[in-house]
Design a protein around this motif. Sequence first.
Motif, PDB file in Angstrom:
ATOM      1  N   GLY A 128       0.837  -1.163  -0.262  1.00  0.00           N
ATOM      2  CA  GLY A 128      -0.035  -0.085   0.113  1.00  0.00           C
ATOM      3  C   GLY A 128       0.850   1.214  -0.051  1.00  0.00           C
ATOM      4  O   GLY A 128       0.296   2.392   0.498  1.00  0.00           O
ATOM      5  N   LEU A 129       2.081   1.050  -0.478  1.00  0.00           N
ATOM      6  CA  LEU A 129       2.939   2.478  -0.582  1.00  0.00           C
ATOM      7  C   LEU A 129       3.252   2.761  -2.147  1.00  0.00           C
ATOM      8  O   LEU A 129       4.234   3.571  -2.170  1.00  0.00           O
ATOM      9  CB  LEU A 129       4.089   2.068   0.164  1.00  0.00           C
ATOM     10  CG  LEU A 129       4.015   1.960   1.793  1.00  0.00           C
ATOM     11  CD1 LEU A 129       5.068   1.680   2.476  1.00  0.00           C
ATOM     12  CD2 LEU A 129       3.412   3.227   2.293  1.00  0.00           C
ATOM     13  N   ALA A 130       2.414   2.576  -2.889  1.00  0.00           N
ATOM     14  CA  ALA A 130       2.776   2.876  -4.155  1.00  0.00           C
ATOM     15  C   ALA A 130       2.871   4.512  -4.512  1.00  0.00           C
ATOM     16  O   ALA A 130       3.807   4.709  -5.578  1.00  0.00           O
ATOM     17  CB  ALA A 130       1.607   2.377  -5.253  1.00  0.00           C
ATOM     18  N   GLU A 131       2.201   5.029  -3.516  1.00  0.00           N
ATOM     19  CA  GLU A 131       2.485   6.607  -3.735  1.00  0.00           C
ATOM     20  C   GLU A 131       3.675   7.132  -3.156  1.00  0.00           C
ATOM     21  O   GLU A 131       4.209   8.197  -3.201  1.00  0.00           O
ATOM     22  CB  GLU A 131       1.260   7.249  -2.947  1.00  0.00           C
ATOM     23  CG  GLU A 131       0.038   6.644  -3.357  1.00  0.00           C
ATOM     24  CD  GLU A 131      -0.438   7.224  -4.634  1.00  0.00           C
ATOM     25  OE1 GLU A 131      -0.598   8.519  -5.124  1.00  0.00           O
ATOM     26  OE2 GLU A 131      -0.605   6.224  -5.529  1.00  0.00           O
ATOM     27  N   ARG A 132       4.466   6.380  -2.452  1.00  0.00           N
ATOM     28  CA  ARG A 132       5.565   6.810  -1.478  1.00  0.00           C
ATOM     29  C   ARG A 132       6.943   6.416  -1.858  1.00  0.00           C
ATOM     30  O   ARG A 132       7.981   6.282  -1.082  1.00  0.00           O
ATOM     31  CB  ARG A 132       5.329   6.215  -0.028  1.00  0.00           C
ATOM     32  CG  ARG A 132       3.927   6.499   0.496  1.00  0.00           C
ATOM     33  CD  ARG A 132       3.463   7.993   0.605  1.00  0.00           C
ATOM     34  NE  ARG A 132       4.535   8.856   1.449  1.00  0.00           N
ATOM     35  CZ  ARG A 132       4.214   9.030   2.672  1.00  0.00           C
ATOM     36  NH1 ARG A 132       3.212   8.700   3.223  1.00  0.00           N
ATOM     37  NH2 ARG A 132       4.888   9.995   3.383  1.00  0.00           N
ATOM     38  N   LEU A 133       7.012   5.652  -3.102  1.00  0.00           N
ATOM     39  CA  LEU A 133       8.041   5.200  -3.637  1.00  0.00           C
ATOM     40  C   LEU A 133       9.534   5.747  -3.253  1.00  0.00           C
ATOM     41  O   LEU A 133      10.502   5.267  -2.900  1.00  0.00           O
ATOM     42  CB  LEU A 133       7.957   4.852  -5.150  1.00  0.00           C
ATOM     43  CG  LEU A 133       6.757   4.163  -5.403  1.00  0.00           C
ATOM     44  CD1 LEU A 133       7.022   3.694  -6.888  1.00  0.00           C
ATOM     45  CD2 LEU A 133       7.138   2.617  -4.663  1.00  0.00           C
ATOM     46  N   ASN A 134       9.416   7.242  -3.768  1.00  0.00           N
ATOM     47  CA  ASN A 134      10.525   7.953  -3.569  1.00  0.00           C
ATOM     48  C   ASN A 134      10.842   8.781  -2.289  1.00  0.00           C
ATOM     49  O   ASN A 134      11.645   9.866  -2.273  1.00  0.00           O
ATOM     50  CB  ASN A 134      10.886   8.865  -4.865  1.00  0.00           C
ATOM     51  CG  ASN A 134      10.856   8.157  -6.048  1.00  0.00           C
ATOM     52  OD1 ASN A 134      11.783   7.129  -6.176  1.00  0.00           O
ATOM     53  ND2 ASN A 134      10.161   8.354  -7.112  1.00  0.00           N
ATOM     54  N   HIS A 135      10.073   8.334  -1.372  1.00  0.00           N
ATOM     55  CA  HIS A 135      10.202   9.050  -0.040  1.00  0.00           C
ATOM     56  C   HIS A 135      11.338   8.393   0.589  1.00  0.00           C
ATOM     57  O   HIS A 135      11.537   7.392   0.875  1.00  0.00           O
ATOM     58  CB  HIS A 135       9.035   8.941   0.685  1.00  0.00           C
ATOM     59  CG  HIS A 135       7.814   9.792  -0.005  1.00  0.00           C
ATOM     60  ND1 HIS A 135       6.836  10.479   0.700  1.00  0.00           N
ATOM     61  CD2 HIS A 135       7.815  10.566  -0.954  1.00  0.00           C
ATOM     62  CE1 HIS A 135       6.152  11.185   0.062  1.00  0.00           C
ATOM     63  NE2 HIS A 135       6.639  11.275  -1.220  1.00  0.00           N
ATOM     64  N   TYR A 136      12.039   9.253   1.748  1.00  0.00           N
ATOM     65  CA  TYR A 136      13.167   8.709   2.524  1.00  0.00           C
ATOM     66  C   TYR A 136      12.642   8.225   3.870  1.00  0.00           C
ATOM     67  O   TYR A 136      11.198   8.858   4.108  1.00  0.00           O
ATOM     68  CB  TYR A 136      14.188   9.821   2.894  1.00  0.00           C
ATOM     69  CG  TYR A 136      15.005   9.836   1.533  1.00  0.00           C
ATOM     70  CD1 TYR A 136      15.995   8.977   1.224  1.00  0.00           C
ATOM     71  CD2 TYR A 136      14.729  11.082   0.406  1.00  0.00           C
ATOM     72  CE1 TYR A 136      16.917   9.350   0.125  1.00  0.00           C
ATOM     73  CE2 TYR A 136      15.580  11.160  -0.576  1.00  0.00           C
ATOM     74  CZ  TYR A 136      16.774  10.198  -0.761  1.00  0.00           C
ATOM     75  OH  TYR A 136      17.589  10.385  -1.831  1.00  0.00           O
ATOM     76  N   PRO A 137      13.064   7.329   4.594  1.00  0.00           N
ATOM     77  CA  PRO A 137      12.440   6.552   5.720  1.00  0.00           C
ATOM     78  C   PRO A 137      11.962   7.716   6.523  1.00  0.00           C
ATOM     79  O   PRO A 137      10.877   7.711   7.296  1.00  0.00           O
ATOM     80  CB  PRO A 137      13.519   5.990   6.433  1.00  0.00           C
ATOM     81  CG  PRO A 137      14.417   5.605   5.034  1.00  0.00           C
ATOM     82  CD  PRO A 137      14.313   6.607   4.168  1.00  0.00           C
ATOM     83  N   HIS A 138      12.708   8.894   6.755  1.00  0.00           N
ATOM     84  CA  HIS A 138      12.286   9.937   7.760  1.00  0.00           C
ATOM     85  C   HIS A 138      11.232  10.743   7.284  1.00  0.00           C
ATOM     86  O   HIS A 138      10.711  11.469   8.107  1.00  0.00           O
ATOM     87  CB  HIS A 138      13.607  11.044   8.324  1.00  0.00           C
ATOM     88  CG  HIS A 138      13.865  11.850   7.055  1.00  0.00           C
ATOM     89  ND1 HIS A 138      13.267  13.024   6.920  1.00  0.00           N
ATOM     90  CD2 HIS A 138      14.770  11.532   5.745  1.00  0.00           C
ATOM     91  CE1 HIS A 138      14.009  13.561   5.761  1.00  0.00           C
ATOM     92  NE2 HIS A 138      14.863  12.944   5.319  1.00  0.00           N
ATOM     93  N   GLN A 139      10.701  10.665   6.041  1.00  0.00           N
ATOM     94  CA  GLN A 139       9.622  11.247   5.695  1.00  0.00           C
ATOM     95  C   GLN A 139       8.438  10.236   5.719  1.00  0.00           C
ATOM     96  O   GLN A 139       7.288  10.560   5.461  1.00  0.00           O
ATOM     97  CB  GLN A 139       9.653  11.547   4.041  1.00  0.00           C
ATOM     98  CG  GLN A 139      10.852  12.373   3.738  1.00  0.00           C
ATOM     99  CD  GLN A 139      11.282  12.768   2.393  1.00  0.00           C
ATOM    100  OE1 GLN A 139      11.147  11.743   1.498  1.00  0.00           O
ATOM    101  NE2 GLN A 139      11.089  13.915   1.987  1.00  0.00           N
ATOM    102  N   LEU A 140       8.424   9.100   6.452  1.00  0.00           N
ATOM    103  CA  LEU A 140       7.500   8.006   6.566  1.00  0.00           C
ATOM    104  C   LEU A 140       7.264   7.905   7.954  1.00  0.00           C
ATOM    105  O   LEU A 140       8.071   8.115   8.762  1.00  0.00           O
ATOM    106  CB  LEU A 140       7.992   6.571   5.949  1.00  0.00           C
ATOM    107  CG  LEU A 140       8.571   6.808   4.442  1.00  0.00           C
ATOM    108  CD1 LEU A 140       8.884   5.266   4.254  1.00  0.00           C
ATOM    109  CD2 LEU A 140       6.994   6.930   3.457  1.00  0.00           C
ATOM    110  N   SER A 141       5.650   7.608   8.042  1.00  0.00           N
ATOM    111  CA  SER A 141       5.486   7.016   9.789  1.00  0.00           C
ATOM    112  C   SER A 141       6.191   5.700  10.038  1.00  0.00           C
ATOM    113  O   SER A 141       6.452   5.258   9.082  1.00  0.00           O
ATOM    114  CB  SER A 141       4.012   7.086   9.668  1.00  0.00           C
ATOM    115  OG  SER A 141       3.498   6.051   9.291  1.00  0.00           O
ATOM    116  N   GLY A 142       6.028   5.473  11.404  1.00  0.00           N
ATOM    117  CA  GLY A 142       6.436   4.397  11.857  1.00  0.00           C
ATOM    118  C   GLY A 142       5.834   3.046  11.193  1.00  0.00           C
ATOM    119  O   GLY A 142       6.646   2.086  10.752  1.00  0.00           O
TER     120      GLY A 142
END
Lengths: 235, 831
Positions: A128-142
């Motif tokens: 369910g993270l198709a939209e977040r492919l190019n985000h870095y870990p610190h831009q993601l929630s736990g």
Amino acid sequence: MLTTNNLTKTVKLPEQSLTILSEVSLTVNEHDSVAIVGASGSGKSTLLSLLAGLDTPSEGEVELAGHPIHKLSEDERAAVRAQYVGFVFQSFHLLPGLTALENVMLPIELKEDKNAQTKAKELLEKVGLAERLNHYPHQLSGGEQQRVAIARAFASEPKILFADEPTGNLDTANGEKIIDLIFDLNQQLGTTLVLVTHDDRLAERCQRLVRLEAGKVIEDSVNESFEQAKTAETA
Amino acid sequence: MRGMAWRLFKRDWQSGEVKVLFFALMIAVMAMVAIGTITDRTHRAMGEQSSEFLGADYTLRSPRPIEHDWLEKGRSDGLELTESTGFSTVLAKGDEFQLVSVTALGGKFPLKGEFEIADKPFTRGQTMQAQPEQGTAWVEPRVLAVLGAEKGDTVDFGSIQLTIAGVIVGGPGQASEMFNVAPKVYINQADVERANIIQPGSRVSYTLFIAGDIQSRENFIDWVKPQMNKTQRLTGGKEGTPALQASIERAETFLRLASLISVVLAGVAIAVAAGRFSRRHYDYAAIYRCLGMQIAQVHRLYLSQLIIMGLIGSALGVALGLLIQQVIIVQFADFLPKPMVPINWAPVIAGGLSGLVVLIGFALPAFFQIARVSPLRVLRKEMVPQPVSSWLIYLLAIFTMALLMWWQSGSLKLVGILLAVALVAFVIIRLMAWLIFKVGLWIGKRGSTAVRYGLGQLKRYPAFTISQVTAFGLAFIIMLSTVLIRSELLNEWQSQLPEDAPNHFLINVQPSEVPNLESILAEQNVETAGIYPMVRGRVTGLNGKPIEEAVSEEAQNDGSLRRELNLTWVENVPNANTVVKGEWWNDAGQPDEDGVYQLSIDQNLAGRLGVDIGDVFEFSIGGVDVEGKITSFREIQWDSFQPNFFMIFEPGALNENMATYITSFYLPAEKKPTLNTILREMPTVTIIELDAIMEQVQTILDQVTAAVEFIMLFVLLAGIAVLYAVLQASKEERVLSSTLLKTLGAQTKFIRMTLLSELALLGIFSGILGVIGGEVLVFVLYQEALDIEPVLHPWFWLWVPLIAVAFICLAGWWGLKSLLKQPAHQVLRQL
Ligand SMILES: Nc1ncnc2c1ncn2[C@@H]1O[C@H](COP(=O)(O)OP(=O)(O)OP(=O)(O)O)[C@@H](O)[C@H]1O
Ligand SMILES: [Mg+2]
């Protein structure tokens, strides 16, 4: 898939030596799901690290996918890990410098697979993270980070997945999602699961439950609620 | 794998992971290239300038005409050559005559620098590189004074007549020969034969002036040297200016040191940055290993990154270094030697390669660690890799450092000194670590909680603390010693050529003229450096034996035994002389019971001749034999611009009637006419004007000073950059621990105190290390490399630690404060 025989781990402390795991014998079959539970300090993580070949036992034997890993060198164990094993940890252990996609690609690249990118994208879609492919870990929630970690764990198409308290750092709702994900993937890919957990909901969904106390196995049972869940499912 | 290394490098770059290491390398290479190139260029430009004293890059002097094939070889090597013939003769005009020293030029002269030829004495003239036309002569002013001639007059020269075509007011000068020489006259080579002036038995010397680019002339020198015999003498480079030799040598040592020091700074910066990089990458490596990467694969991965980084960083560093040195050289052209020589690529290449070598020597051990991390780290955060044997690390670092320094400086001695001091520093650092622990216990009982916590921070990670103190301390050692050496050198140079250093010499003053001279000078308020009697004599024997039998063959060839010596007598030890052995006479004028007078001798000459206190020399002075018993050795400051003597007699030993007097004094430009008064009243007195040469000396010293100042500035900047890099590298540990404190509910004030006390303690320890190490380094360098009397600098013992504390606190705090303002969870996420 995975057998141990009299697995014992002692560590030398300045004063005395401490036995943190003694004479653990287990067999895990293919497609099994096993929950290792026990009080804090009972030796769960230690057992997991031995089963996965991250560490070597002081005594006893571990055979993983036909490889006697207690006899293997660091590098030989690494090769076994690369081929058969996936990991999910409590603290998610993503590489902070890599994007979600790159994190998932890494184990596939290690297998020198040319289709790393496509496969990684598919997996991230599944979690369910198709939209977040190019985000870095610190831009993601736990929870999102843990989902990336799960995608990465399955990326190498492991025969067996080890997880050390995969929901330990998450709230109930997110924990639930992660549990669903792990079992969905386990179902779809036929992966064997070995989980260390404090989380009853997670333990309940495993076929088997191994309880440790002070480094010893005090219970090894088939999970009744699992049987119930299965029956409920078929019904 | 390489593809992956490159991708990882790019990703690491974007995430800022490798930037610190990369910039450390780049700055290091930049500093080495810039310092190396500036040093090399100023050094060579200074060489060029001292060549102007010689009038050429090298001179080759021989009692017989220069070998024909040497000339041919030189010309085919593309060198500029001018032959000259030198001899003494008499110029006459009517009844007046003057002994002159003639240089007959076979081509244009000087090859380096220029003549300044004027129409009248003491005026400005025209500068040129040329030779007098046939039938003409250029003469020094005093020739005109003595002969009562002026430009355009003719004088007798052997069997022909020469027209005086100009007065030499500037040109190559040889300070070493300023005494005893008759005034100089330059003529055309062709006139020598016409005048039929050289008879068999005349003392003639043939000089070949050599100039050309460095490669060709070194080539030629290497070729010609082995063919030279004992009577031939090669002079070149800085040897042309003995008065400056010591200064220039020291400046060169300083510059060489500076470039060595830039290597050390580079090493420190890189080691610190690499340590941080590898610590940051343990997690990565643990994950790689956990995911099944082989140790060798991880090694290769990081090695490839290291190489990629090394190549790009070095290339950029070289480019920046070149840019900076060009900016400096253009910007400060006024202060640097002129004309500036073009870039020599050797130091540039050396700088670039050094970057790679330093990177490998200092970063490899840390990088090597990365792959050795246990995959267990994914479960147990505290697992760090077994350190590679620390001996191996130190040996590798020291070995590369030594190699690099040797390469950069070409001086094994300097390298040895620096390494020895590094060893001392190492011992001090260990001692400090122990002290930190002890002091920690002491403060722990007394200090406030915040201070205790700050100290605890240092105690908890001893390896990390030691590495920081080492890096800071080294930077302070280097900065301090650069500043100290620079001040000492500048002091030396200033005292060496004070504003009123004597710039005129008078010789050939008759005893009867002394009172008159004294009154003329007193009238003009001109102070002399003393008026000394001078008697010329030859050494004939030692301790009753003829001199040829008494001393070694080598000593027999010493100039002092082969020609007449200038002897004097004085009552008290002259200025610029120090008695270093034996005792000066206190009963002047009293010979001992055998009627022998005491003698004081230059200590270097004594060494060369192998004589000692108590030995007795016999002299032949104007046909009379005189004995002198050595009772003291003197150290003489030869560059003091006052009359100095190898041998000084006790008063009473020498016949006063045979003496002429010599003196030197400072004469400012506006008092120049005094010289005319002196010449008018005492026509036989010889005036030697040194003001032009001294002006040149002053210019060189100014330029050397400027060069030293720049380099010092550069080293200081590089040092500050290193300090900053170290603070940066340790920043996140500090942020992490204080953020944890914050989450635990600590007040900002408490956190600030904790951090500041940690930084202040680091400052104190590294400042103390800096002072001790700096003093030791400077002491040893003064004694062994710079030939300066070593002294301690107690003034700095307080200041350096204070400055260290101030700097580290300020810079450290500045880097942290923005992070500390952010909410805790945001900070934790960024790490
Ligand atoms: N290297 C070691 N040195 C000393 N003691 C160790 C070491 N590794 C583990 N232990 C000890 O062994 C015991 C078991 O540790 P382990 O991490 O396996 O427990 P755990 O069951 O995973 O506990 P938790 O649920 O808290 O994670 C603990 O008491 C721990 O302190
Ligand atoms: Mg555990």
